[in-house]
Design an enzyme around this catalytic site. Sequence first.
Site, PDB file in Angstrom:
ATOM      1  N   ASP A 183       1.028   1.940  -6.169  1.00  0.00           N
ATOM      2  CA  ASP A 183       1.197   1.488  -4.792  1.00  0.00           C
ATOM      3  C   ASP A 183       1.775   2.681  -4.025  1.00  0.00           C
ATOM      4  O   ASP A 183       2.912   3.081  -4.242  1.00  0.00           O
ATOM      5  CB  ASP A 183       2.142   0.283  -4.765  1.00  0.00           C
ATOM      6  CG  ASP A 183       2.270  -0.321  -3.377  1.00  0.00           C
ATOM      7  OD1 ASP A 183       2.088   0.424  -2.389  1.00  0.00           O
ATOM      8  OD2 ASP A 183       2.564  -1.521  -3.284  1.00  0.00           O
ATOM      9  N   LYS A 208       1.282  -1.089   7.156  1.00  0.00           N
ATOM     10  CA  LYS A 208       2.378  -0.120   7.081  1.00  0.00           C
ATOM     11  C   LYS A 208       1.884   1.203   7.649  1.00  0.00           C
ATOM     12  O   LYS A 208       1.315   1.223   8.716  1.00  0.00           O
ATOM     13  CB  LYS A 208       2.856   0.022   5.624  1.00  0.00           C
ATOM     14  CG  LYS A 208       3.148  -1.302   4.949  1.00  0.00           C
ATOM     15  CD  LYS A 208       4.277  -2.058   5.638  1.00  0.00           C
ATOM     16  CE  LYS A 208       4.623  -3.362   4.933  1.00  0.00           C
ATOM     17  NZ  LYS A 208       3.568  -4.394   4.994  1.00  0.00           N
TER      18      LYS A 208
HETATM   19  C1  LIG Z   1       5.040  -1.415  -0.933  1.00  0.00           C
HETATM   20  C2  LIG Z   1       4.198  -2.589  -0.502  1.00  0.00           C
HETATM   21  N1  LIG Z   1       3.069  -2.872  -1.176  1.00  0.00           N
HETATM   22  C3  LIG Z   1       2.276  -3.912  -0.844  1.00  0.00           C
HETATM   23  C4  LIG Z   1       2.609  -4.759   0.199  1.00  0.00           C
HETATM   24  C5  LIG Z   1       1.721  -5.947   0.503  1.00  0.00           C
HETATM   25  O1  LIG Z   1       0.885  -5.669   1.577  1.00  0.00           O
HETATM   26  P1  LIG Z   1       0.419  -6.757   2.688  1.00  0.00           P
HETATM   27  O2  LIG Z   1       1.643  -7.245   3.387  1.00  0.00           O
HETATM   28  O3  LIG Z   1      -0.517  -5.959   3.542  1.00  0.00           O
HETATM   29  O4  LIG Z   1      -0.288  -7.857   1.983  1.00  0.00           O
HETATM   30  C6  LIG Z   1       3.771  -4.503   0.947  1.00  0.00           C
HETATM   31  C7  LIG Z   1       4.145  -5.369   2.063  1.00  0.00           C
HETATM   32  O5  LIG Z   1       5.259  -5.325   2.562  1.00  0.00           O
HETATM   33  C8  LIG Z   1       4.591  -3.388   0.580  1.00  0.00           C
HETATM   34  O6  LIG Z   1       5.738  -3.089   1.227  1.00  0.00           O
END
Ligand SMILES: Cc1ncc(COP(=O)(O)O)c(C=O)c1O
Length: 374
Positions: A183, A208
């Site tokens: 991630d 983000k």
């Molecule tokens: C590090 C990280 N990965 C994945 C996600 C999940 O993404 P989404 O909110 O677009 O579903 C988030 C959401 O806050 C995040 O901070």
Amino acid sequence: MTAASPRRPETIAVTAGRPTAAPGEPLNVPLVLASNFRAGTPDAPVTEYSRDGGTATWHALEAAVGALEGGIAAAFASGMGAATALLDLVPVGARVVVPTDSYSGVRALLFDGAALGRWNVDQVDITDTAATVAAVAGAGSDSSRRPADLLWLESPTNPLIDVADLTALCRAGREAGALVVVDNTFATPLGQQPLTLGADLVLHSATKFIGGHSASRDMAARLVRRRQLAGATPGALEAFLALRGLRTLPVRLARAQESAGVLAARLLEHPAVERVRYPGLADDPGHALAAQQMNGFGAMLSFEVSGAAAADAVCRALRVVTNATSLGGVESTIERRAKLAGQEHIPPGLLRFSVGVEHVEDLWDDLSAALAAG
Ligand SMILES: Cc1ncc(COP(=O)(O)O)c(C=O)c1O
């Protein structure tokens, strides 16, 4: 004539995924709202339905994210939609290794799946490379352990800003035969390119710093198949806006990351602050690794005050920085993460701070006033 030199990421972010450079063509991809397209022929097949093969708007976003990450990208409805598609790639009964500190939504998804009997989850401190390598290999006292099928990584982590040795851990994952996912939401592809460090898949949350989801070619085809079957397709406007946002990522990130460095150093000296985590600080446990594997140190930091009440008071007193959960925007946001369920490992007074592009001195005036009031 000499061959054109490769473009730098700042230029790729602005130019990748543009329509053909012909007179009268729009500079950037238009918003394609259609889901149904005229049929092709057996000799010249085309995408006839958007969920099957995407639209020009998705393709442009995917081209840009893929070019920046050095892979093939597939855009999903959300980061969690992408994570779900990814977990669909592991067989029932799989062994999943996940960092103790990582995004709470993905952890919840993994533990829900474990409760349903779909896979087994082992948690690791990913700053402990040797222990993580051993866990991935299946070593340990429990004889039922076997090598991991999926290694989920995040670096820097949300919200402790831990830094993992991605090269060593991706290698361990590969040796164990595990699928390795990173991630990369906090670092962005300008800050770090996990595919080049050995990851199989990279995930970003679209809301983000950027949007998208990158992978090697074979993996991308498998993910697109999951997207097609599960229907986690991005909306046309969302894909259009994510690409428009991505175009300015280099300048937003450069500014935010510079301010993050200044603010982290000042927070470190503040009497009300007990600890600061930012890999750009020379004494941070992740500094050496981040300096090696990242380009810059990102715009995310966390700091601790004396406890939950003091942290909540700081959040209430801030006027420029907003108390809100998401991150990576032009606006600075802050949140006490221990208030969320499943975040028991996080100190109660820890504030996760996403530094935006406001003037750094306005941010510092706001922070120091709030810390004095807190
Ligand atoms: C590090 C990280 N990965 C994945 C996600 C999940 O993404 P989404 O909110 O677009 O579903 C988030 C959401 O806050 C995040 O901070």
